[in-house]
Design a protein around this motif. Structure first.
Motif, mmCIF file in Angstrom:
data_model
loop_
_atom_site.group_PDB
_atom_site.id
_atom_site.type_symbol
_atom_site.label_atom_id
_atom_site.label_comp_id
_atom_site.label_asym_id
_atom_site.label_seq_id
_atom_site.Cartn_x
_atom_site.Cartn_y
_atom_site.Cartn_z
ATOM 1 N N ILE A 262 -25.592 -16.622 2.546
ATOM 2 C CA ILE A 262 -24.608 -16.486 3.639
ATOM 3 C C ILE A 262 -25.045 -17.321 4.846
ATOM 4 O O ILE A 262 -24.227 -18.018 5.466
ATOM 5 N N LEU A 276 -17.177 -10.843 -0.260
ATOM 6 C CA LEU A 276 -18.181 -10.263 -1.163
ATOM 7 C C LEU A 276 -17.483 -9.244 -2.066
ATOM 8 O O LEU A 276 -16.606 -8.502 -1.609
ATOM 9 N N GLU A 278 -17.909 -6.180 -5.021
ATOM 10 C CA GLU A 278 -18.768 -5.240 -5.755
ATOM 11 C C GLU A 278 -18.626 -5.428 -7.261
ATOM 12 O O GLU A 278 -17.655 -6.014 -7.750
ATOM 13 N N LEU A 308 -25.368 -4.851 -1.892
ATOM 14 C CA LEU A 308 -24.329 -5.764 -1.413
ATOM 15 C C LEU A 308 -23.764 -5.275 -0.084
ATOM 16 O O LEU A 308 -23.619 -6.035 0.882
ATOM 17 N N LYS A 309 -23.456 -3.986 -0.035
ATOM 18 C CA LYS A 309 -22.882 -3.385 1.170
ATOM 19 C C LYS A 309 -23.837 -3.528 2.354
ATOM 20 O O LYS A 309 -23.404 -3.839 3.471
ATOM 21 N N TYR A 312 -23.730 -7.019 3.608
ATOM 22 C CA TYR A 312 -22.453 -7.174 4.325
ATOM 23 C C TYR A 312 -22.551 -6.583 5.735
ATOM 24 O O TYR A 312 -22.198 -7.231 6.724
ATOM 25 N N GLU A 313 -23.045 -5.358 5.812
ATOM 26 C CA GLU A 313 -23.082 -4.678 7.115
ATOM 27 C C GLU A 313 -24.047 -5.359 8.082
ATOM 28 O O GLU A 313 -23.815 -5.370 9.287
ATOM 29 N N LYS A 315 -24.761 -8.656 8.010
ATOM 30 C CA LYS A 315 -24.244 -9.989 8.391
ATOM 31 C C LYS A 315 -22.990 -9.922 9.256
ATOM 32 O O LYS A 315 -22.774 -10.800 10.103
ATOM 33 N N ILE A 316 -22.158 -8.905 9.047
ATOM 34 C CA ILE A 316 -20.888 -8.841 9.782
ATOM 35 C C ILE A 316 -21.141 -8.664 11.295
ATOM 36 O O ILE A 316 -20.274 -8.943 12.122
ATOM 37 N N ILE A 322 -16.384 -12.200 7.333
ATOM 38 C CA ILE A 322 -16.940 -11.748 6.057
ATOM 39 C C ILE A 322 -16.107 -10.541 5.622
ATOM 40 O O ILE A 322 -15.862 -9.629 6.424
ATOM 41 N N TYR A 324 -14.942 -7.733 2.266
ATOM 42 C CA TYR A 324 -15.643 -6.944 1.252
ATOM 43 C C TYR A 324 -14.624 -6.267 0.340
ATOM 44 O O TYR A 324 -13.714 -5.602 0.814
#
Lengths: 367, 367
Positions: A262, A276, A278, A308-309, A312-313, A315-316, A322, A324
């Motif tokens: 990312i 992203l 799942e 993954l989550k 995501y959390e 980077k966001i 981004i 999901y």
């Protein structure tokens, strides 16, 4: 004991199930690379998915799979009453969970009433050399075509055959925008297992829906969120990047590889939307004893999705755009949407396509 | 050049995509015919679809296709942590528009929360002799199973393998009513082309939905509304007969065969509901020049459907309980629901299943 092969049993189909003409016009073949090839990164060899220079920069398995023509299509226009193809395969692969048409055959769409409509398939025979009539007996009107290449084999050569009196040429209408493609980077599912023909993968359906070139970087068993692949993705100046590697990436791999992937994408373009995705819970995971150390079990998959989550959390917070997609209901909850517990069948690809479409429409509205 | 075969490319799938145990328990095999076989007419040989006496009463093609195990299943109960199967094929068929899993493999469902849930598949290897683990590593709880046999091949022998300390037996719970089965008589589509595994045909989905035995008399290319088949259908004392032969029957054949077939059914049982089903317009018919003398074209198919409709309208005057399913929207209107322009893919089978389900529910309410 000798095996029967494809043509044998199919001869039990009645004549109306076959498209063979009693008398065939003279057919002239043209090398397909004369027309427009879509679904490829820049600087790739014809019908392959990574540039030659990548051979020493990606894992050998990824390189080998990049020789598969998944997601690559030919755009052309023709007024021929017959469309025939002749193609030579690199491998002549066989997969128990794929039709030969999907593994090493082709399918054709034509643009009608502002939509891409399925025309027919090129059925492979047994062997590397193949020749098949996709359709014949059409009125001799100009049409725009999209010819999808094999999902799990490579193409050494491909020719399009038309009536001797007809023409075939580069697209007369653009239709599919190729300026900033959508790139899917993923697994065997993304590559197209187990769609029944090349045009029925969810990336291919997204391409036709949005008339936006899609590059399919699904690498069977080898989708691992690798930065080396992101480097090639970004050479395409994508309008959207979908990172769909979770089913092939253990939680540790996700935690290790995804943040730097990312970050790399962001360094090149900090506004390109990233989705992203799942992993679905495999159908067999509902039956097997749960053990977080055994891949494919419920806990193992939940751990992948949790990793993954978490990325995501994290980077966001610092990076817009981004998105999901949770696996819940991605292919329905009736367990009828895989061929083998893992790989989406046509029902699974269709349902996944609907979810991706919804997400992409939402993103397009937000831009 | 030597061809790779199934196992080769599949080794590019990561370990979590395979179900092979590092250490395998001792497995004991039991002949599947010890348990309950469903989906067969009375007096048939094991795993075949017409009685021995039919060999001289039906066309040779129909007889040959009756040796395919389409729609035949094994019902059993077991507490084994592993379910393995060993099977010998009659033909080792290959079809370009089918997965080998559907052509000559098996799939397994278990009854959970009042529904049949997909467990896994038995992947064929190349050859007549096959052995595959469907699932392993389950808790050792008793479960009710439904094992679906190959759609386009025949079974010479079939054994179910379980842990040496476990049991396998006839069903402990009935679940699927076998007293008065639903019988489908049809074409290649009915037989199961091009579902991706045996359990995903619309007749198989109807069986699981209604928990009512379904007998699949789909004869690839040879569904012709023949009275000779109706005679065998009626030996099963069916609760519902679905005549789904239109795609294989030119209009003349329909006009000639269908009235006497309906009359025969009525003579045996004048209350059993009969559903007549139109042919879909083949995807390629939307592109080919129309010619009512060429089978598979728009006019030819419309003429088939018109003939069906005329027989329906004539018979409904004197015979209650005849129902009619139009082809419009049967598998949707997006042309994405066939593998090859003719044969339903999993999306097509699923959509057709929904329509049949709706029609059957309506009929059940009306009785």
């Amino acid at each position: 004991m000798a095996s029967s092969y494809y043509p044998k049993l199919e001869s039990t189909f009645p004549p109306d199930e076959k498209l063979t003409a009693a008398t065939e016009n003279a057919i002239i073949f043209y090398d397909a690379s004369n027309f427009e090839i879509i679904g490829q990164l820049p600087d790739t060899e014809t019908y392959t998915r990574l540039p030659l220079g990548a051979q020493n920069k990606v894992r050998q398995e990824v390189w080998n799979l990049s020789q598969h023509s998944a997601g690559i299509s030919i755009r052309f226009t023709s007024n021929s009453s017959t469309i025939k193809v002749r193609w030579e395969l690199k491998y002549n692969n066989h997969l128990s969970n794929m039709t030969p048409i999907a593994t090493k055959g082709l399918d054709l769409y034509a643009y009608r009433d502002n939509t891409w409509q399925f025309v027919g398939v090129a059925r492979p025979v047994e062997g590397h050399q193949n020749e098949a009539i996709i359709i014949e007996g059409m009125p001799a009107n100009a049409q725009e075509y999209l010819l999808n290449l094999p999902l799990y084999d490579g193409i050494l050569s491909l020719e399009i055959g038309i009536d001797s009196g007809a023409y075939v040429d580069k697209p007369a209408q653009k239709i599919i925008d190729t300026a900033h493609p959508i790139v899917f980077y993923g697994t065997s599912i993304t590559q197209g297992a187990s769609a029944s023909r090349p045009g029925l993968t969810y990336p291919a359906m997204i391409e036709r829906q949005f008339n936006k070139e899609v590059i399919n970087l699904g690498f069977s068993g080898n989708g691992r969120f690798e930065k080396a692949i992101a480097e090639y993705i970004m050479t395409a100046q994508p309008s959207l990047v979908i990172l769909d590697c979770t089913p092939n990436s253990p939680a540790d791999t996700i935690r290790k590889n995804l943040p730097e992937t990312i970050d790399y994408i962001t360094a090149v373009n900090d506004t390109v939307p990233i989705i992203l995705v799942e992993s679905i819970i495999r159908d067999y995971a509902f039956f097997k004893k749960d053990d977080q150390n055994v891949s494919g079990t419920m806990s193992f998959i939940n751990e992948q999705n949790n990793a993954l989550k978490a990325v995501y959390e994290s980077k966001i917070k610092t990076r817009k755009n981004i998105f999901y997609i949770v696996s819940e209901n991605l292919i329905g909850e009736d367990h009828e949407a895989t061929t083998d517990g893992t790989h989406f069948n046509d029902l699974g690809h269709y349902r996944a396509y609907q979810r991706f479409r919804e997400e992409i429409e939402k993103i397009l509205r937000s831009l």
